[in-house]
Design a protein around this motif. Structure first.
Motif, PDB file in Angstrom:
ATOM      1  N   SER A 174     104.466  36.423  16.437  1.00 57.90           N
ATOM      2  CA  SER A 174     105.359  36.669  15.258  1.00 57.90           C
ATOM      3  C   SER A 174     106.747  37.326  15.803  1.00 57.90           C
ATOM      4  O   SER A 174     106.676  38.050  16.858  1.00 57.90           O
ATOM      5  CB  SER A 174     105.025  37.187  13.980  1.00 57.90           C
ATOM      6  OG  SER A 174     104.653  38.392  14.261  1.00 57.90           O
ATOM      7  N   ARG A 184     112.029  40.859   1.862  1.00 58.24           N
ATOM      8  CA  ARG A 184     112.011  42.106   1.686  1.00 58.24           C
ATOM      9  C   ARG A 184     112.938  42.893   1.098  1.00 58.24           C
ATOM     10  O   ARG A 184     112.862  43.803   0.348  1.00 58.24           O
ATOM     11  CB  ARG A 184     111.820  42.825   3.176  1.00 58.24           C
ATOM     12  CG  ARG A 184     111.418  44.092   3.222  1.00 58.24           C
ATOM     13  CD  ARG A 184     111.612  44.879   4.756  1.00 58.24           C
ATOM     14  NE  ARG A 184     110.747  44.048   5.932  1.00 58.24           N
ATOM     15  CZ  ARG A 184     109.585  44.260   5.810  1.00 58.24           C
ATOM     16  NH1 ARG A 184     108.825  45.275   5.273  1.00 58.24           N
ATOM     17  NH2 ARG A 184     108.761  43.553   6.937  1.00 58.24           N
ATOM     18  N   ASP A 267     105.612  34.003  10.720  1.00 57.20           N
ATOM     19  CA  ASP A 267     106.126  35.311  10.746  1.00 57.20           C
ATOM     20  C   ASP A 267     105.973  36.146   9.667  1.00 57.20           C
ATOM     21  O   ASP A 267     105.884  37.388   9.525  1.00 57.20           O
ATOM     22  CB  ASP A 267     108.017  35.368  10.915  1.00 57.20           C
ATOM     23  CG  ASP A 267     108.249  34.520  12.179  1.00 57.20           C
ATOM     24  OD1 ASP A 267     107.463  34.837  13.286  1.00 57.20           O
ATOM     25  OD2 ASP A 267     109.128  33.695  12.112  1.00 57.20           O
ATOM     26  N   PRO A 270     101.729  38.109   8.902  1.00 63.20           N
ATOM     27  CA  PRO A 270     101.440  39.387   9.530  1.00 63.20           C
ATOM     28  C   PRO A 270     101.745  40.560   8.860  1.00 63.20           C
ATOM     29  O   PRO A 270     101.313  41.676   8.896  1.00 63.20           O
ATOM     30  CB  PRO A 270     101.967  39.512  10.944  1.00 63.20           C
ATOM     31  CG  PRO A 270     101.947  38.016  11.350  1.00 63.20           C
ATOM     32  CD  PRO A 270     102.281  37.120   9.998  1.00 63.20           C
ATOM     33  N   HIS A 271     102.920  40.363   7.687  1.00 65.58           N
ATOM     34  CA  HIS A 271     103.087  41.274   6.790  1.00 65.58           C
ATOM     35  C   HIS A 271     102.300  41.514   5.718  1.00 65.58           C
ATOM     36  O   HIS A 271     102.751  42.306   4.806  1.00 65.58           O
ATOM     37  CB  HIS A 271     104.697  40.717   6.329  1.00 65.58           C
ATOM     38  CG  HIS A 271     105.738  40.891   7.428  1.00 65.58           C
ATOM     39  ND1 HIS A 271     106.294  42.118   7.844  1.00 65.58           N
ATOM     40  CD2 HIS A 271     106.072  40.245   8.434  1.00 65.58           C
ATOM     41  CE1 HIS A 271     107.134  42.010   8.859  1.00 65.58           C
ATOM     42  NE2 HIS A 271     107.198  40.806   8.990  1.00 65.58           N
ATOM     43  N   CYS A 272     101.337  40.707   5.392  1.00 66.86           N
ATOM     44  CA  CYS A 272     100.392  40.749   4.339  1.00 66.86           C
ATOM     45  C   CYS A 272      99.350  41.734   4.667  1.00 66.86           C
ATOM     46  O   CYS A 272      99.024  41.791   5.572  1.00 66.86           O
ATOM     47  CB  CYS A 272      99.856  39.490   3.735  1.00 66.86           C
ATOM     48  SG  CYS A 272     101.455  38.169   3.472  1.00 66.86           S
ATOM     49  N   HIS A 273      98.526  41.999   3.493  1.00 63.21           N
ATOM     50  CA  HIS A 273      97.265  42.853   3.694  1.00 63.21           C
ATOM     51  C   HIS A 273      96.029  41.910   3.664  1.00 63.21           C
ATOM     52  O   HIS A 273      94.960  42.468   4.125  1.00 63.21           O
ATOM     53  CB  HIS A 273      97.345  43.927   2.505  1.00 63.21           C
ATOM     54  CG  HIS A 273      98.557  44.993   2.761  1.00 63.21           C
ATOM     55  ND1 HIS A 273      99.668  44.684   2.312  1.00 63.21           N
ATOM     56  CD2 HIS A 273      98.550  46.149   3.502  1.00 63.21           C
ATOM     57  CE1 HIS A 273     100.499  45.731   2.397  1.00 63.21           C
ATOM     58  NE2 HIS A 273      99.762  46.619   3.431  1.00 63.21           N
ATOM     59  N   ARG A 290      99.781  36.826  14.835  1.00 60.62           N
ATOM     60  CA  ARG A 290      99.810  38.159  15.179  1.00 60.62           C
ATOM     61  C   ARG A 290     100.944  39.041  14.815  1.00 60.62           C
ATOM     62  O   ARG A 290     102.293  38.423  15.038  1.00 60.62           O
ATOM     63  CB  ARG A 290      99.358  38.450  16.801  1.00 60.62           C
ATOM     64  CG  ARG A 290      97.992  37.974  16.920  1.00 60.62           C
ATOM     65  CD  ARG A 290      97.105  38.968  16.319  1.00 60.62           C
ATOM     66  NE  ARG A 290      95.684  38.795  16.865  1.00 60.62           N
ATOM     67  CZ  ARG A 290      94.859  37.989  16.264  1.00 60.62           C
ATOM     68  NH1 ARG A 290      95.050  37.260  15.125  1.00 60.62           N
ATOM     69  NH2 ARG A 290      93.629  37.898  16.645  1.00 60.62           N
ATOM     70  N   ASP A 291     101.096  40.290  14.429  1.00 66.78           N
ATOM     71  CA  ASP A 291     102.493  40.991  14.531  1.00 66.78           C
ATOM     72  C   ASP A 291     102.566  41.517  15.993  1.00 66.78           C
ATOM     73  O   ASP A 291     101.989  41.180  16.871  1.00 66.78           O
ATOM     74  CB  ASP A 291     102.332  42.294  13.389  1.00 66.78           C
ATOM     75  CG  ASP A 291     101.279  43.119  13.689  1.00 66.78           C
ATOM     76  OD1 ASP A 291     100.930  43.375  15.153  1.00 66.78           O
ATOM     77  OD2 ASP A 291     100.659  43.914  13.006  1.00 66.78           O
ATOM     78  N   ARG A 292     103.846  42.111  16.055  1.00 67.59           N
ATOM     79  CA  ARG A 292     104.445  42.629  17.450  1.00 67.59           C
ATOM     80  C   ARG A 292     103.218  43.307  18.062  1.00 67.59           C
ATOM     81  O   ARG A 292     103.313  43.597  19.129  1.00 67.59           O
ATOM     82  CB  ARG A 292     105.653  43.372  17.119  1.00 67.59           C
ATOM     83  CG  ARG A 292     106.714  42.596  16.669  1.00 67.59           C
ATOM     84  CD  ARG A 292     108.132  43.148  16.457  1.00 67.59           C
ATOM     85  NE  ARG A 292     109.136  42.317  15.868  1.00 67.59           N
ATOM     86  CZ  ARG A 292     110.225  43.019  15.527  1.00 67.59           C
ATOM     87  NH1 ARG A 292     110.645  44.244  15.891  1.00 67.59           N
ATOM     88  NH2 ARG A 292     110.963  42.089  14.802  1.00 67.59           N
ATOM     89  N   ASP A 293     102.376  44.244  17.394  1.00 70.08           N
ATOM     90  CA  ASP A 293     101.504  45.144  18.156  1.00 70.08           C
ATOM     91  C   ASP A 293     100.174  44.331  18.195  1.00 70.08           C
ATOM     92  O   ASP A 293      99.255  45.095  18.644  1.00 70.08           O
ATOM     93  CB  ASP A 293     101.280  46.244  17.115  1.00 70.08           C
ATOM     94  CG  ASP A 293     102.538  47.295  16.973  1.00 70.08           C
ATOM     95  OD1 ASP A 293     103.249  47.178  17.996  1.00 70.08           O
ATOM     96  OD2 ASP A 293     102.578  47.453  15.880  1.00 70.08           O
ATOM     97  N   SER A 296      96.384  41.770  12.918  1.00 71.23           N
ATOM     98  CA  SER A 296      96.508  40.751  11.941  1.00 71.23           C
ATOM     99  C   SER A 296      95.721  41.092  10.673  1.00 71.23           C
ATOM    100  O   SER A 296      94.772  41.808  10.912  1.00 71.23           O
ATOM    101  CB  SER A 296      96.118  39.368  12.466  1.00 71.23           C
ATOM    102  OG  SER A 296      95.492  38.367  11.335  1.00 71.23           O
TER     103      SER A 296
END
Length: 370
Positions: A174, A184, A267, A270-273, A290-293, A296
């Motif tokens: 992402s 956001r 994108d 990955p911002h969700c829980h 996947r997020d930047r780290d 997921s």
């Protein structure tokens, strides 16, 4: 969960992968014609024109071919064509195409529609059909998910132990996204974020309904004594994006996102829980994003008729809640459509009460520290 080979219907792979070093020949005869033709290719084209979910789960087959070419030190240019080319590029499978491939031979890998559209002059045409590869077993365990099936099938044909290991499926990276940032800035993506997939190609069988999803979110929010933000992800990607905020409820704020392109969702997820969806392409997409780290959120798939193990990414955070019929399809490696299995009484989404599904969700949220 590791599935023992004896618990499900499997086809023996023919060798124990753990005992064969990467790059070593297998104790099986390779397909000499395929090896010869593929060794002479200077370009690999990933060509998928069918369903999103089938495409994502088949990318491990593309990965297997590329892994073999690297082990053989065959230099090729790799590109993707079709409606999912942008998503495939996020997997890291694609290398920048050269102006002219080292030679004129191409290998086209994809679904049947993609091969027909782009593979008429190719030296190698490999169809990745989800109905073709069986559930392999080796080292005392079964490999039922489609990414494992698609990866291990060409390994057997090419005759060399490839480097891939479970879960075999590539991931989708992402990145920054203006639409995500707009959400956001508007006050979304703060607090407890739950995304649910309402899009489905088979509404009469797979639609959990927005009403049930909202009830699910209310149960989760009440149990955690917090306000939840629920993102209802709808389909119709050919239509314009529609973002609609509903009247807030006691514990849940609801935002409908209809027609959001898949690359934007990669994108967003990955911002969700927590992500919950039926057995559909966007749920597979959520599990692979996947997020930047490299992280997921947990993803739950709802399986009413089809095998909960086959139609999953194999990712450790991709879970299943399934009916008895789905579990029988898993155990027998069956398909209710392909094998013409008569519908049972437990095939509908009402088999998953929101309160019971909330308990599964809470266990995953608490286990992930989210």
């Amino acid at each position: 969960m590791v599935i023992p080979a004896g618990a499900v219907h499997t086809t023996p792979l023919g060798y124990d992968r753990d005992s064969v070093p990467v790059g070593a020949p297998l104790p099986l005869a390779a397909s000499a014609e395929l090896v010869h033709r593929l060794s002479g290719c200077g370009e690999v084209v990933a060509a998928f024109e069918g369903k999103l979910g089938d495409t994502l789960l088949a990318l491990s087959g593309v990965r297997a071919i590329l892994d073999w070419l690297r082990l053989r030190s065959v230099r090729v240019a790799v590109r993707a064509v079709g409606p999912y080319a942008g998503l495939i590029a996020r997997t890291g499978l694609i290398t920048r195409p050269q102006a002219t491939a080292p030679n004129g031979h191409r290998a086209v890998i994809g679904d049947r529609a993609g091969i027909e559209a782009h593979g008429s002059t190719a030296a190698v045409r490999l169809v990745l059909d989800p109905a073709a590869p069986p559930c392999w077993s080796t080292d005392g365990r079964a490999h039922p998910n489609l990414p494992a099936r698609h990866y291990l099938a060409p390994e057997r044909r090419l005759g060399i132990r490839l480097p891939g290991t479970t879960p075999f499926a590539p991931t989708l990276a992402s990145g920054p996204n203006d639409l995500v940032e707009e959400l956001r800035s508007a006050g979304w993506l703060g607090g407890l974020n739950i995304a649910v997939i309402t899009a489905t190609s088979w509404p009469e069988r797979k639609d959990y309904t927005a009403r049930r999803y909202i009830t699910l979110a209310e149960h989760i929010a009440e149990a955690r004594q917090t306000q939840a933000q629920l993102l209802l992800i709808g389909g119709n990607p050919g239509d314009d994006l529609r973002v609609t905020a509903e009247a807030p409820r006691r514990h849940v704020q609801v935002l409908r996102l209809d027609g959001m392109p898949a690359d934007h969702l990669a994108d967003l997820f990955p911002h969700c829980h927590l992500i919950v969806g039926n057995d559909t392409g966007l749920t597979h997409l959520a599990a692979m994003a996947r997020d930047r780290d490299g992280g997921s959120p947990p993803v739950i798939g709802l399986y009413a008729r089809h095998s909960h193990s086959k139609w999953r990414t194999g990712m450790p955070h991709h879970h299943a809640v399934a009916t008895d019929l789905s579990d029988r399809m898993h155990q027998g490696d069956l398909c209710p459509v392909r094998d013409a299995i008569t519908p049972d009484t437990d095939v509908h989404m009402d088999a998953f009460p929101p309160d019971a599904l909330a308990q599964v969700s809470l266990e995953l949220l608490n286990g992930m520290g989210r």
